[in-house]
Design a protein around this motif. Sequence first.
Motif, PDB file in Angstrom:
ATOM      1  N   SER A  84       0.858  -1.190   0.000  1.00 54.57           N
ATOM      2  CA  SER A  84       0.000   0.000   0.000  1.00 54.57           C
ATOM      3  C   SER A  84       0.890   1.235   0.000  1.00 54.57           C
ATOM      4  N   GLU A  85       0.382   2.315  -0.594  1.00 57.38           N
ATOM      5  CA  GLU A  85       1.108   3.592  -0.669  1.00 57.38           C
ATOM      6  C   GLU A  85       0.185   4.699  -0.202  1.00 57.38           C
ATOM      7  N   CYS A  86       0.735   5.604   0.605  1.00 55.67           N
ATOM      8  CA  CYS A  86      -0.033   6.745   1.112  1.00 55.67           C
ATOM      9  C   CYS A  86       0.673   8.043   0.759  1.00 55.67           C
ATOM     10  N   PHE A  87      -0.102   9.068   0.464  1.00 56.53           N
ATOM     11  CA  PHE A  87       0.402  10.386   0.112  1.00 56.53           C
ATOM     12  C   PHE A  87      -0.319  11.422   0.976  1.00 56.53           C
ATOM     13  N   PHE A  88       0.366  12.535   1.248  1.00 53.69           N
ATOM     14  CA  PHE A  88      -0.187  13.571   2.110  1.00 53.69           C
ATOM     15  C   PHE A  88      -0.359  14.862   1.322  1.00 53.69           C
ATOM     16  N   GLN A  89      -1.523  15.474   1.501  1.00 55.56           N
ATOM     17  CA  GLN A  89      -1.855  16.723   0.831  1.00 55.56           C
ATOM     18  C   GLN A  89      -2.257  17.760   1.870  1.00 55.56           C
ATOM     19  N   THR A  90      -1.592  18.900   1.874  1.00 58.82           N
ATOM     20  CA  THR A  90      -1.910  19.980   2.800  1.00 58.82           C
ATOM     21  C   THR A  90      -3.109  20.777   2.300  1.00 58.82           C
ATOM     22  N   LYS A 103       0.134  -2.778  -9.916  1.00 57.23           N
ATOM     23  CA  LYS A 103      -0.810  -1.862 -10.577  1.00 57.23           C
ATOM     24  C   LYS A 103      -0.138  -0.512 -10.851  1.00 57.23           C
ATOM     25  N   MET A 104      -0.453   0.037 -12.003  1.00 56.91           N
ATOM     26  CA  MET A 104      -0.038   1.403 -12.337  1.00 56.91           C
ATOM     27  C   MET A 104      -1.216   2.326 -12.052  1.00 56.91           C
ATOM     28  N   VAL A 105      -1.000   3.307 -11.167  1.00 55.20           N
ATOM     29  CA  VAL A 105      -2.093   4.167 -10.684  1.00 55.20           C
ATOM     30  C   VAL A 105      -1.766   5.622 -11.005  1.00 55.20           C
ATOM     31  N   PHE A 106      -2.758   6.324 -11.523  1.00 55.03           N
ATOM     32  CA  PHE A 106      -2.670   7.776 -11.732  1.00 55.03           C
ATOM     33  C   PHE A 106      -3.684   8.460 -10.827  1.00 55.03           C
ATOM     34  N   PHE A 107      -3.257   9.543 -10.171  1.00 50.57           N
ATOM     35  CA  PHE A 107      -4.218  10.337  -9.402  1.00 50.57           C
ATOM     36  C   PHE A 107      -3.866  11.815  -9.495  1.00 50.57           C
ATOM     37  N   ASP A 144      -7.775  -2.797 -10.308  1.00 50.53           N
ATOM     38  CA  ASP A 144      -8.546  -2.315  -9.166  1.00 50.53           C
ATOM     39  C   ASP A 144      -7.638  -2.183  -7.949  1.00 50.53           C
ATOM     40  N   VAL A 145      -7.974  -1.237  -7.077  1.00 54.99           N
ATOM     41  CA  VAL A 145      -7.257  -1.000  -5.832  1.00 54.99           C
ATOM     42  C   VAL A 145      -8.270  -0.588  -4.766  1.00 54.99           C
ATOM     43  N   ASP A 146      -7.831  -0.624  -3.515  1.00 54.34           N
ATOM     44  CA  ASP A 146      -8.604  -0.042  -2.415  1.00 54.34           C
ATOM     45  C   ASP A 146      -8.156   1.403  -2.218  1.00 54.34           C
ATOM     46  N   PHE A 147      -9.132   2.297  -2.011  1.00 54.14           N
ATOM     47  CA  PHE A 147      -8.837   3.736  -1.930  1.00 54.14           C
ATOM     48  C   PHE A 147      -9.396   4.294  -0.633  1.00 54.14           C
ATOM     49  N   THR A 148      -8.581   5.139   0.040  1.00 46.46           N
ATOM     50  CA  THR A 148      -8.992   5.714   1.325  1.00 46.46           C
ATOM     51  C   THR A 148      -8.509   7.153   1.424  1.00 46.46           C
ATOM     52  N   ILE A 149      -9.367   8.021   1.982  1.00 46.36           N
ATOM     53  CA  ILE A 149      -8.985   9.383   2.347  1.00 46.36           C
ATOM     54  C   ILE A 149      -9.183   9.540   3.843  1.00 46.36           C
ATOM     55  N   ASP A 202      -2.949  18.086   7.149  1.00 44.46           N
ATOM     56  CA  ASP A 202      -2.517  17.179   6.090  1.00 44.46           C
ATOM     57  C   ASP A 202      -3.492  16.019   5.958  1.00 44.46           C
ATOM     58  N   TYR A 203      -4.075  15.893   4.772  1.00 51.26           N
ATOM     59  CA  TYR A 203      -4.957  14.766   4.469  1.00 51.26           C
ATOM     60  C   TYR A 203      -4.112  13.601   3.950  1.00 51.26           C
ATOM     61  N   GLU A 204      -4.496  12.402   4.339  1.00 55.08           N
ATOM     62  CA  GLU A 204      -3.781  11.197   3.922  1.00 55.08           C
ATOM     63  C   GLU A 204      -4.607  10.475   2.856  1.00 55.08           C
ATOM     64  N   ILE A 205      -3.973  10.235   1.707  1.00 56.35           N
ATOM     65  CA  ILE A 205      -4.622   9.575   0.573  1.00 56.35           C
ATOM     66  C   ILE A 205      -3.890   8.277   0.316  1.00 56.35           C
ATOM     67  N   CYS A 206      -4.578   7.140   0.482  1.00 57.15           N
ATOM     68  CA  CYS A 206      -3.932   5.830   0.446  1.00 57.15           C
ATOM     69  C   CYS A 206      -4.508   4.962  -0.669  1.00 57.15           C
ATOM     70  N   PHE A 207      -3.619   4.195  -1.291  1.00 52.68           N
ATOM     71  CA  PHE A 207      -3.975   3.194  -2.294  1.00 52.68           C
ATOM     72  C   PHE A 207      -3.428   1.848  -1.818  1.00 52.68           C
ATOM     73  N   ASP A 208      -4.294   0.857  -1.764  1.00 52.72           N
ATOM     74  CA  ASP A 208      -3.937  -0.441  -1.176  1.00 52.72           C
ATOM     75  C   ASP A 208      -4.097  -1.550  -2.213  1.00 52.72           C
ATOM     76  N   ASN A 209      -3.031  -2.316  -2.409  1.00 59.20           N
ATOM     77  CA  ASN A 209      -3.043  -3.458  -3.319  1.00 59.20           C
ATOM     78  C   ASN A 209      -2.675  -4.739  -2.571  1.00 59.20           C
ATOM     79  N   SER A 210      -2.931  -4.760  -1.272  1.00 58.51           N
ATOM     80  CA  SER A 210      -2.543  -5.909  -0.454  1.00 58.51           C
ATOM     81  C   SER A 210      -3.350  -7.161  -0.779  1.00 58.51           C
ATOM     82  N   PHE A 211      -4.529  -7.009  -1.401  1.00 59.35           N
ATOM     83  CA  PHE A 211      -5.338  -8.184  -1.738  1.00 59.35           C
ATOM     84  C   PHE A 211      -4.779  -8.941  -2.931  1.00 59.35           C
ATOM     85  N   SER A 212      -3.858  -8.314  -3.678  1.00 61.36           N
ATOM     86  CA  SER A 212      -3.248  -8.958  -4.840  1.00 61.36           C
ATOM     87  C   SER A 212      -1.851  -9.449  -4.472  1.00 61.36           C
ATOM     88  N   ARG A 213      -1.588 -10.726  -4.666  1.00 58.96           N
ATOM     89  CA  ARG A 213      -0.310 -11.312  -4.270  1.00 58.96           C
ATOM     90  C   ARG A 213       0.723 -11.295  -5.389  1.00 58.96           C
TER      91      ARG A 213
END
Length: 228
Positions: free
Chosen positions: A50-56, A124-128, A76-81, A109-120
Motif C-alpha cells: 500500500s502507498e499513502c500520500f499527504f496533501q496539505t 498496478k499502475m495508478v494515476f491520481f 482495481d485498488v482499495d482507496f482511502t482518504i 494534512d490529508y492522507e490519501i492511500c492506495f492499497d493493493n494488499s489483496f493482490s499477491r
Amino acid sequence: MDLLRRKEDSGGRVLVLVLAVVFGWYLGSVSCFGQNLDSELTFLLQAGKSECFFQTAIKNGTMEVEYQVISGAGMDVDFTIISPEGVHLIFESRRSDGVHVVEPTVEGDYEICFDNSFSRFSEKMVFFEILIEGQAGDVTGDEEWPGLEEPDGSLLEYKLDDIRESMDSLHKRLERSRQMQTVLRAFEARDRNLLEDNLWRVSFWSCASVLVMLCVALTQVHGGLINY
C-alpha cells in the motif's frame, strides 16, 4: 492637426495602458498563480503493498481527488482518504477509478492511500490528481495586480477591471484545460493497456486453437493410414 495629435496621443496612451496591464498580469501570475498546490502523479503500486500520500489543505477549502488504475491484472485498488484528525472520510474497495470531493476541508494534512494488499502477484499502475480550491496563496481582485491603479476617467471605453477579469478567466480556463487533458491522457493509457492485454489473450488462445486443430488433423490422418 490638433485632432490628429489628439488621436496619436490617445493611441499612445492606450498602448501604454495595455502594456502595463500585460506586465502586471505577468507579475501577478508569477507571484500568485505560482503557488498552486494542485498535484498529479503516476506511480507503480507493488503487489501486496500500500502507498499513502499527504496533501496539505486550508480551512474551509475544497479538495477534489480523482484516481484511475491504468494497468495491472484486475485494474482495481482499495482507496482511502483520511482527515488530519484521523477520521476515514472515504473508503472504496477494489475500484478501478473514482472522483471524490472533500468540502469543507480543515487545516492540516490529508492522507490519501492506495492499497493493493489483496493482490499477491499483480502490480498496478495508478494515476491520481488532486485539485485544491480556496488556497491560501490564491487572491482575488486588486491584490493580483500590484502597482496598477485604475486610470481616472474613461479612455476609449477601455476599463482596467475588464482586462483583469478577462485575463484571470483565461488563466483559469487554461488551467482547467490542462487538467482535463491530463485526465484524458490517463484514460487513453488505461484503454491502451487494456487493449494490449486483450490482444495478447486473443493471440494466445488463437494460437492454442490452431495447434489443437493441427494435432487433431494429424491424429486423424495417422489413424487413417494405420487402418489402411
